[in-house]
Design a protein around this motif. Structure first.
Motif, PDB file in Angstrom:
ATOM      1  N   ILE A 184     -36.559 -37.722  38.677  1.00  0.00           N
ATOM      2  CA  ILE A 184     -36.531 -37.140  37.340  1.00  0.00           C
ATOM      3  C   ILE A 184     -37.721 -37.646  36.528  1.00  0.00           C
ATOM      4  N   ARG A 185     -37.980 -38.958  36.615  1.00  0.00           N
ATOM      5  CA  ARG A 185     -39.087 -39.546  35.858  1.00  0.00           C
ATOM      6  C   ARG A 185     -40.413 -38.912  36.254  1.00  0.00           C
ATOM      7  N   LYS A 186     -40.627 -38.743  37.547  1.00  0.00           N
ATOM      8  CA  LYS A 186     -41.877 -38.164  38.022  1.00  0.00           C
ATOM      9  C   LYS A 186     -42.023 -36.713  37.575  1.00  0.00           C
ATOM     10  N   ALA A 187     -40.927 -35.960  37.614  1.00  0.00           N
ATOM     11  CA  ALA A 187     -40.973 -34.555  37.197  1.00  0.00           C
ATOM     12  C   ALA A 187     -41.286 -34.439  35.711  1.00  0.00           C
ATOM     13  N   VAL A 188     -40.667 -35.278  34.917  1.00  0.00           N
ATOM     14  CA  VAL A 188     -40.891 -35.265  33.466  1.00  0.00           C
ATOM     15  C   VAL A 188     -42.320 -35.681  33.133  1.00  0.00           C
ATOM     16  N   ALA A 189     -42.893 -36.558  33.958  1.00  0.00           N
ATOM     17  CA  ALA A 189     -44.235 -37.073  33.702  1.00  0.00           C
ATOM     18  C   ALA A 189     -45.328 -36.022  33.904  1.00  0.00           C
ATOM     19  N   PHE A 238     -35.283 -31.346  33.292  1.00  0.00           N
ATOM     20  CA  PHE A 238     -34.917 -32.061  34.510  1.00  0.00           C
ATOM     21  C   PHE A 238     -33.797 -33.035  34.153  1.00  0.00           C
ATOM     22  N   VAL A 239     -32.644 -32.884  34.803  1.00  0.00           N
ATOM     23  CA  VAL A 239     -31.474 -33.693  34.466  1.00  0.00           C
ATOM     24  C   VAL A 239     -30.773 -34.136  35.751  1.00  0.00           C
ATOM     25  N   VAL A 269     -31.558 -32.205  39.248  1.00  0.00           N
ATOM     26  CA  VAL A 269     -31.577 -30.744  39.178  1.00  0.00           C
ATOM     27  C   VAL A 269     -32.469 -30.279  38.039  1.00  0.00           C
ATOM     28  N   LEU A 270     -32.946 -29.054  38.159  1.00  0.00           N
ATOM     29  CA  LEU A 270     -33.636 -28.398  37.064  1.00  0.00           C
ATOM     30  C   LEU A 270     -32.605 -27.525  36.376  1.00  0.00           C
ATOM     31  N   TYR A 271     -32.403 -27.750  35.075  1.00  0.00           N
ATOM     32  CA  TYR A 271     -31.392 -27.002  34.327  1.00  0.00           C
ATOM     33  C   TYR A 271     -32.087 -26.020  33.387  1.00  0.00           C
ATOM     34  N   VAL A 272     -31.777 -24.749  33.552  1.00  0.00           N
ATOM     35  CA  VAL A 272     -32.334 -23.706  32.690  1.00  0.00           C
ATOM     36  C   VAL A 272     -31.464 -23.598  31.444  1.00  0.00           C
ATOM     37  N   GLY A 322     -32.657 -30.896  43.625  1.00  0.00           N
ATOM     38  CA  GLY A 322     -31.683 -30.399  44.593  1.00  0.00           C
ATOM     39  C   GLY A 322     -31.180 -29.010  44.300  1.00  0.00           C
ATOM     40  N   ALA A 323     -31.350 -28.546  43.046  1.00  0.00           N
ATOM     41  CA  ALA A 323     -30.823 -27.240  42.664  1.00  0.00           C
ATOM     42  C   ALA A 323     -31.394 -26.802  41.341  1.00  0.00           C
ATOM     43  N   VAL A 324     -31.224 -25.517  41.061  1.00  0.00           N
ATOM     44  CA  VAL A 324     -31.425 -24.972  39.721  1.00  0.00           C
ATOM     45  C   VAL A 324     -30.040 -24.631  39.196  1.00  0.00           C
TER      46      VAL A 324
END
Length: 285
Positions: free
Chosen positions: A64-69, A180-181, A188-191, A223-225
């Motif tokens: 999550i940290r890497k995705a947010v960065a 990203f949560v 997961v990526l939450y829309v 792992g999912a959307v």
């Protein structure tokens, strides 16, 4: 939604797949983890040690940290910078939205979502206004330019985020708000929102945007959307079902049918690996 082979997860489509018109408009609100069904333990299962649990949790939050960065997820996916002639995509963050852009988002939300929410809209609108401007809110905007305003070659040389700043809000066709949560101990990526102008619906843009979102999720090893849809929004339910999203085991109707009858929404998901499928689709907690 092409998946990078080095990520260890398979993608549900490739970039060569044709993108055809689909009716669309959708929205999402963060799912809560309350009242989940208890996991059914098996005597044959070996419970993970405390150390293993902590290591898995640490690894999840590191993803999550890497995705947010990542400052601009769209910049990594050049095939999604342009939808068709004079229709381009740009990115942004909630805390950097200018006042005209915030106003545009609020107005489009009201146009598309006031009817599906019904009497709940007045309260929900206040929640959405708070959600839209937090730093963790990430956006992809769809913008239409007049002939000669911007070329594909100059688009590649220009900061995509800067493109959002120079374009008048009148040329916007819609947006997607995602984050990203962690859900069920999985990244997961939450829309939160997928909103298109009424004039832009039914032309394939919504499908294109969701393909982009799934690509972002794959590239960042989510792992999912996941997303949430109002039951009254039958058009959105049909749209996501056509894209192979299913009602998650975390949705109220799956947790407890009686509770589900009292709730106005369903939580949908599309999973990308066996663990996510087990927890988010099959309900094996």
């Amino acid at each position: 939604m092409v998946r990078d082979g080095e990520m260890g997860r398979s993608c549900p489509f490739d970039l060569g797949e044709s993108i055809r018109p689909v009716s669309d408009d959708g929205e999402a609100v963060m799912a809560t983890a309350e009242n989940k069904r208890p996991r059914l333990s098996s005597g044959a299962e070996k419970k993970p040690s405390r150390k293993e649990i902590l290591e898995r949790k640490k690894a999840t939050y590191e993803l999550i940290r890497k995705a947010v960065a990542v400052k601009d997820h769209l910049a990594q996916l050049s095939d999604f910078h342009k939808y068709q002639r004079n229709v381009y995509l740009g990115s942004g963050s909630g805390h950097q939205l200018r006042k005209p852009m915030r106003k545009y988002i609020q107005n489009l939300l009201k146009v598309n979502m006031e009817e599906p929410y019904g009497p709940e809209w007045l309260l929900e609108e206040k929640v959405k206004r708070r959600e839209m401007v937090v730093p963790e809110a990430r956006y992809i905007f769809v913008k239409q330019y007049s002939n000669g305003f911007i070329t594909e070659s100059s688009m590649k040389e220009t900061e995509v985020e800067h493109m959002c700043a120079v374009c008048p809000e009148s040329c916007l066709l819609g947006f997607v708000h995602y984050r990203f949560v962690v859900e069920e101990e999985l990244p997961v990526l939450y829309v939160y929102e997928l909103q298109m102008e009424p004039s832009a619906q039914g032309k394939g843009l919504g499908k294109f945007m969701m393909q982009l979102i799934e690509q972002i999720a794959c590239k960042n090893q989510m792992g999912a959307v996941m997303l949430t849809v109002q039951k009254a929004n039958t058009q959105a339910m049909a749209f996501y079902t056509k894209l192979r999203y299913v009602i998650s085991s975390t949705s109220p109707s799956r947790v407890d049918p009686q509770i589900g009858l009292e709730k106005s929404y369903e939580i949908l998901c599309k999973t990308f690996d066996s663990e996510a499928k087990s927890k988010l689709e099959d309900g094996d907690y």
